[in-house]
Design a protein around this motif. Structure first.
Motif, mmCIF file in Angstrom:
data_model
loop_
_atom_site.group_PDB
_atom_site.id
_atom_site.type_symbol
_atom_site.label_atom_id
_atom_site.label_comp_id
_atom_site.label_asym_id
_atom_site.label_seq_id
_atom_site.Cartn_x
_atom_site.Cartn_y
_atom_site.Cartn_z
ATOM 1 N N LEU A 61 0.830 -1.203 0.000
ATOM 2 C CA LEU A 61 0.000 0.000 0.000
ATOM 3 C C LEU A 61 0.866 1.254 0.000
ATOM 4 O O LEU A 61 0.609 2.198 -0.760
ATOM 5 C CB LEU A 61 -0.929 -0.022 1.226
ATOM 6 C CG LEU A 61 -2.030 1.018 1.283
ATOM 7 C CD1 LEU A 61 -2.986 0.862 0.113
ATOM 8 C CD2 LEU A 61 -2.787 0.885 2.583
ATOM 9 N N ASP A 62 1.907 1.277 0.835
ATOM 10 C CA ASP A 62 2.796 2.440 0.883
ATOM 11 C C ASP A 62 3.519 2.647 -0.446
ATOM 12 O O ASP A 62 3.672 3.784 -0.908
ATOM 13 C CB ASP A 62 3.811 2.290 2.022
ATOM 14 C CG ASP A 62 3.177 2.431 3.393
ATOM 15 O OD1 ASP A 62 2.038 2.951 3.483
ATOM 16 O OD2 ASP A 62 3.805 2.010 4.387
ATOM 17 N N THR A 63 3.947 1.557 -1.070
ATOM 18 C CA THR A 63 4.603 1.661 -2.371
ATOM 19 C C THR A 63 3.623 2.191 -3.417
ATOM 20 O O THR A 63 3.974 3.050 -4.235
ATOM 21 C CB THR A 63 5.167 0.293 -2.806
ATOM 22 O OG1 THR A 63 6.063 -0.170 -1.807
ATOM 23 C CG2 THR A 63 5.889 0.395 -4.142
ATOM 24 N N GLY A 64 2.397 1.696 -3.371
ATOM 25 C CA GLY A 64 1.365 2.201 -4.280
ATOM 26 C C GLY A 64 1.127 3.689 -4.085
ATOM 27 O O GLY A 64 0.991 4.444 -5.060
ATOM 28 N N ASN A 65 1.094 4.132 -2.826
ATOM 29 C CA ASN A 65 0.897 5.559 -2.551
ATOM 30 C C ASN A 65 2.045 6.402 -3.103
ATOM 31 O O ASN A 65 1.827 7.477 -3.663
ATOM 32 C CB ASN A 65 0.745 5.796 -1.049
ATOM 33 C CG ASN A 65 -0.556 5.263 -0.510
ATOM 34 O OD1 ASN A 65 -1.520 5.063 -1.242
ATOM 35 N ND2 ASN A 65 -0.597 5.012 0.784
ATOM 36 N N LEU A 77 -1.332 0.973 -9.367
ATOM 37 C CA LEU A 77 -2.494 0.084 -9.398
ATOM 38 C C LEU A 77 -2.081 -1.358 -9.101
ATOM 39 O O LEU A 77 -2.766 -2.055 -8.335
ATOM 40 C CB LEU A 77 -3.188 0.173 -10.752
ATOM 41 C CG LEU A 77 -4.437 -0.672 -10.931
ATOM 42 C CD1 LEU A 77 -5.515 -0.268 -9.929
ATOM 43 C CD2 LEU A 77 -4.954 -0.545 -12.353
ATOM 44 N N ALA A 78 -0.955 -1.784 -9.662
ATOM 45 C CA ALA A 78 -0.481 -3.151 -9.400
ATOM 46 C C ALA A 78 -0.197 -3.352 -7.916
ATOM 47 O O ALA A 78 -0.540 -4.397 -7.341
ATOM 48 C CB ALA A 78 0.774 -3.432 -10.232
ATOM 49 N N HIS A 79 0.378 -2.361 -7.253
ATOM 50 C CA HIS A 79 0.677 -2.482 -5.825
ATOM 51 C C HIS A 79 -0.602 -2.436 -4.980
ATOM 52 O O HIS A 79 -0.707 -3.160 -3.983
ATOM 53 C CB HIS A 79 1.673 -1.403 -5.386
ATOM 54 C CG HIS A 79 3.070 -1.696 -5.826
ATOM 55 N ND1 HIS A 79 3.903 -2.547 -5.146
ATOM 56 C CD2 HIS A 79 3.767 -1.272 -6.903
ATOM 57 C CE1 HIS A 79 5.064 -2.626 -5.768
ATOM 58 N NE2 HIS A 79 5.004 -1.855 -6.845
ATOM 59 N N TYR A 80 -1.557 -1.600 -5.372
ATOM 60 C CA TYR A 80 -2.827 -1.559 -4.643
ATOM 61 C C TYR A 80 -3.556 -2.902 -4.755
ATOM 62 O O TYR A 80 -4.115 -3.397 -3.782
ATOM 63 C CB TYR A 80 -3.725 -0.438 -5.151
ATOM 64 C CG TYR A 80 -3.246 0.955 -4.816
ATOM 65 C CD1 TYR A 80 -2.757 1.266 -3.546
ATOM 66 C CD2 TYR A 80 -3.284 1.975 -5.755
ATOM 67 C CE1 TYR A 80 -2.324 2.552 -3.241
ATOM 68 C CE2 TYR A 80 -2.867 3.254 -5.461
ATOM 69 C CZ TYR A 80 -2.382 3.538 -4.201
ATOM 70 O OH TYR A 80 -1.961 4.801 -3.892
ATOM 71 N N LYS A 81 -3.528 -3.484 -5.948
ATOM 72 C CA LYS A 81 -4.185 -4.793 -6.133
ATOM 73 C C LYS A 81 -3.479 -5.879 -5.330
ATOM 74 O O LYS A 81 -4.121 -6.749 -4.743
ATOM 75 C CB LYS A 81 -4.237 -5.152 -7.618
ATOM 76 C CG LYS A 81 -5.271 -4.333 -8.374
ATOM 77 C CD LYS A 81 -5.360 -4.758 -9.819
ATOM 78 C CE LYS A 81 -6.465 -3.993 -10.526
ATOM 79 N NZ LYS A 81 -6.626 -4.418 -11.929
ATOM 80 N N SER A 82 -2.147 -5.801 -5.274
ATOM 81 C CA SER A 82 -1.391 -6.764 -4.475
ATOM 82 C C SER A 82 -1.731 -6.616 -2.994
ATOM 83 O O SER A 82 -1.921 -7.605 -2.281
ATOM 84 C CB SER A 82 0.105 -6.564 -4.704
ATOM 85 O OG SER A 82 0.848 -7.432 -3.896
ATOM 86 N N PRO A 93 -6.731 -0.685 0.346
ATOM 87 C CA PRO A 93 -6.252 -0.892 -1.028
ATOM 88 C C PRO A 93 -7.275 -0.483 -2.088
ATOM 89 O O PRO A 93 -6.914 0.011 -3.146
ATOM 90 C CB PRO A 93 -5.983 -2.399 -1.081
ATOM 91 C CG PRO A 93 -5.733 -2.789 0.327
ATOM 92 C CD PRO A 93 -6.632 -1.914 1.143
ATOM 93 N N LEU A 94 -8.550 -0.652 -1.763
ATOM 94 C CA LEU A 94 -9.590 -0.243 -2.714
ATOM 95 C C LEU A 94 -9.654 1.265 -2.870
ATOM 96 O O LEU A 94 -9.990 1.773 -3.944
ATOM 97 C CB LEU A 94 -10.947 -0.799 -2.286
ATOM 98 C CG LEU A 94 -11.078 -2.309 -2.447
ATOM 99 C CD1 LEU A 94 -12.355 -2.806 -1.797
ATOM 100 C CD2 LEU A 94 -11.022 -2.692 -3.907
ATOM 101 N N PHE A 95 -9.337 1.999 -1.809
ATOM 102 C CA PHE A 95 -9.263 3.458 -1.942
ATOM 103 C C PHE A 95 -8.159 3.829 -2.918
ATOM 104 O O PHE A 95 -8.293 4.772 -3.707
ATOM 105 C CB PHE A 95 -9.022 4.124 -0.584
ATOM 106 C CG PHE A 95 -10.258 4.251 0.246
ATOM 107 C CD1 PHE A 95 -11.264 5.146 -0.084
ATOM 108 C CD2 PHE A 95 -10.418 3.478 1.371
ATOM 109 C CE1 PHE A 95 -12.411 5.252 0.682
ATOM 110 C CE2 PHE A 95 -11.559 3.583 2.149
ATOM 111 C CZ PHE A 95 -12.555 4.476 1.807
ATOM 112 N N GLY A 96 -7.044 3.095 -2.859
ATOM 113 C CA GLY A 96 -5.962 3.334 -3.810
ATOM 114 C C GLY A 96 -6.401 3.055 -5.235
ATOM 115 O O GLY A 96 -6.116 3.836 -6.150
#
Length: 148
Positions: A61-65, A77-82, A93-96
């Protein structure tokens, strides 16, 4: 010369401000006290939410942010899905995913993310002091009449 407070728009703003200040509204909704929480309660709630994520999901999540802030949306998006796969019970993660969908103008993905958030969090409560649509329609009609 026209005074600032005699224009129809200024009068409408004054009326709206007075209504807000005096608490007048178009319905008889009961007043509900707002919850009073301390910063310690907020900190505990945040720690509890992060504990549900787990370290691997939090890292994703932090990496996605970070990637989102850099506008690297596909990677974010790939990191949020992970993160979502690692913590399926958590809505963060869905907020991301929703943020990426909004940034990329993907309304289908945005609606899917919101549906998942609602599924995890339940329906949003109706605000205690909200105006009904008919009251808003009447206010808009009055404002339009004042401009004519």
């Amino acid at each position: 010369m026209t005074s600032t407070f005699t224009t129809p728009f200024a009068r409408a703003l004054i009326v709206l401000a007075l209504c807000a200040a005096t608490g007048c509204r178009g319905d008889s909704a009961p007043k509900v006290a707002l919850a009073h929480t301390s910063s310690l309660d907020t900190t505990r709630a945040m720690q509890g939410a992060h504990a549900l994520l787990g370290p691997a999901a939090k890292a994703q999540l932090d990496t996605g942010n970070t990637l989102y802030r850099r506008k690297e949306y596909p990677e974010a998006l790939a990191h949020y899905k992970s993160a979502g796969e690692l913590a399926p019970q958590h809505a963060a993660p869905l907020f991301g995913v929703y943020m990426v969908a909004r940034a990329t103008h993907d309304s289908v993905m945005a609606e899917g993310a919101l549906a998942g958030i609602r599924k995890r969090n339940g329906p949003l409560p109706t605000p205690a002091h909200s105006l009904r649509d008919s009251a808003l329609d009447q206010m808009h009609a009055n404002l339009r009449k004042g401009r004519e």
